[in-house]
Design a protein around this motif. Structure first.
Motif, PDB file in Angstrom:
ATOM      1  N   ASN A 187       0.850  -1.181   0.000  1.00 19.67           N
ATOM      2  CA  ASN A 187       0.000   0.000   0.000  1.00 19.67           C
ATOM      3  C   ASN A 187       0.888   1.234   0.000  1.00 19.67           C
ATOM      4  O   ASN A 187       1.818   1.339   0.803  1.00 19.67           O
ATOM      5  N   ASN A 225      -3.615   3.885  -1.928  1.00 13.01           N
ATOM      6  CA  ASN A 225      -3.937   2.801  -2.848  1.00 13.01           C
ATOM      7  C   ASN A 225      -3.037   1.588  -2.677  1.00 13.01           C
ATOM      8  O   ASN A 225      -1.861   1.706  -2.334  1.00 13.01           O
ATOM      9  N   HIS A 226      -3.603   0.414  -2.972  1.00 12.36           N
ATOM     10  CA  HIS A 226      -2.838  -0.824  -2.987  1.00 12.36           C
ATOM     11  C   HIS A 226      -2.138  -0.981  -4.331  1.00 12.36           C
ATOM     12  O   HIS A 226      -2.598  -0.467  -5.348  1.00 12.36           O
ATOM     13  N   SER A 277       0.710  -2.511 -10.966  1.00  7.33           N
ATOM     14  CA  SER A 277      -0.707  -2.178 -11.113  1.00  7.33           C
ATOM     15  C   SER A 277      -1.156  -1.540  -9.808  1.00  7.33           C
ATOM     16  O   SER A 277      -0.727  -1.950  -8.730  1.00  7.33           O
ATOM     17  N   THR A 324      -4.527   0.313  -7.515  1.00  8.84           N
ATOM     18  CA  THR A 324      -5.960   0.570  -7.382  1.00  8.84           C
ATOM     19  C   THR A 324      -6.233   2.055  -7.579  1.00  8.84           C
ATOM     20  O   THR A 324      -5.296   2.863  -7.650  1.00  8.84           O
ATOM     21  N   GLU A 325      -7.510   2.427  -7.660  1.00  5.80           N
ATOM     22  CA  GLU A 325      -7.862   3.809  -7.979  1.00  5.80           C
ATOM     23  C   GLU A 325      -8.766   4.425  -6.911  1.00  5.80           C
ATOM     24  O   GLU A 325      -9.801   5.002  -7.206  1.00  5.80           O
ATOM     25  N   MET A 326      -8.373   4.286  -5.674  1.00  9.97           N
ATOM     26  CA  MET A 326      -9.139   4.856  -4.570  1.00  9.97           C
ATOM     27  C   MET A 326      -8.640   6.259  -4.260  1.00  9.97           C
ATOM     28  O   MET A 326      -7.433   6.517  -4.282  1.00  9.97           O
ATOM     29  N   GLY A 381     -16.012  -0.427   1.153  1.00  3.56           N
ATOM     30  CA  GLY A 381     -16.015  -0.971  -0.202  1.00  3.56           C
ATOM     31  C   GLY A 381     -17.350  -1.603  -0.561  1.00  3.56           C
ATOM     32  O   GLY A 381     -18.057  -2.149   0.290  1.00  3.56           O
ATOM     33  N   VAL A 385     -15.332  -1.625  -5.457  1.00  4.14           N
ATOM     34  CA  VAL A 385     -14.746  -0.279  -5.393  1.00  4.14           C
ATOM     35  C   VAL A 385     -14.664   0.153  -3.938  1.00  4.14           C
ATOM     36  O   VAL A 385     -15.662   0.085  -3.212  1.00  4.14           O
TER      37      VAL A 385
END
Length: 269
Positions: free
Chosen positions: A77, A81-82, A100, A102-104, A166, A170
């Motif tokens: 993390n 984001n992860h 890659s 995530t998009e948080m 979540g 998402v």
């Protein structure tokens, strides 16, 4: 969210250059570092303590970490984001590539730290220096990432600060000003949980067994807050009166309800 999209595009560009550079190197994917005194970086949860760039120190938010498995895959993390990335080793140097993310979206401070950490970790090969339970990764330019080895935090007796909710695959961070946390009593077989849900205090029975927590019907205070906080509270209340699956990854707790909604929380320091 628009600013965050720009961040991910920037990280992807850096990683593209990194992959081109890695094609000319001698690193072996997934192999263990062989530098004197470095030992193995794999199979350890490395909590990120901070990053120093151009002489300026940036302390990490709770929950930032890196792990590398035996296949040479890094996961972790960045502070919000992860991410997942491929690693390769050459002596006492480690390189992260093909990531890659995530998009948080999170508040400004975690996002700014995330940008700094992501750039530093992907800025070419990193020299790894270990001293007992501490690890320092240093770029060729002298910037550093400081990490420390960390064990799993116990579920019971720990205050878990909720950081994200979540649904439908998402995850979103809590709105600004939302104070949400849970503490499960030491007697997990027939104990209780207390805390705050974003606005009101809550208490309920909580039975822990076989990776699941059965939560009783909640008892709450009756204070009214602004709409965003009350929405957070309504979503957290849906966890109660049923059974949730729990998973602990060192200092991060994930609760997943039967309908697939999830809660992510970080152990208070």
């Amino acid at each position: 969210m628009y600013r965050q999209t720009h961040r991910i595009t920037l990280t992807a560009a850096v990683l593209t250059l990194l992959l081109l550079a890695a094609a000319c190197g001698s690193e072996q994917p997934g192999s263990r570092p062989a530098g004197a005194g470095v030992g193995s970086l794999t199979g350890v949860h490395w909590a990120v303590d901070g990053v120093t760039v151009d002489g300026t120190r940036h302390d990490a938010p709770a929950g930032a970490y890196v792990t590398i498995d035996d296949s040479g895959r890094a996961r972790g993390n960045f502070g919000c984001n992860h991410f997942s990335a491929r690693t390769s080793f050459d002596g006492d140097r480690v390189r992260l590539a093909d990531a890659s993310v995530t998009e948080m979206g999170c508040e400004d401070k975690p996002m700014k730290f995330e940008e700094t950490l992501a750039r530093t970790l992907t800025d070419g090969p990193l020299k790894a220096d270990m001293d007992k339970n501490r690890l320092t990764l240093t770029t060729d330019g002298g910037d550093t990432v400081r990490l420390s080895k960390e064990q799993d935090v116990p579920l019971l007796g720990t205050r878990w600060n909720v950081t994200a909710l979540g649904a439908d695959g998402v995850a979103r961070s809590l709105p600004q000003g939302a104070e949400a946390h849970l503490t499960f009593a030491e007697d997990g077989a027939s104990g209780k949980v207390t805390g705050r849900l974003g606005c009101n205090k809550v208490s309920a029975t909580a039975t822990v067994r076989d990776g699941n927590i059965t939560l009783g019907r909640p008892s709450t205070t009756r204070m009214m807050c602004e709409a965003s906080l009350m929405d957070t509270e309504k979503r957290l209340l849906r966890l109660f009166g049923g059974t949730v699956e729990y998973r602990i990854d060192h200092r991060t707790l994930t609760l997943t309800s039967e309908n697939g909604e999830s809660v992510t929380a970080v152990a208070a320091k």
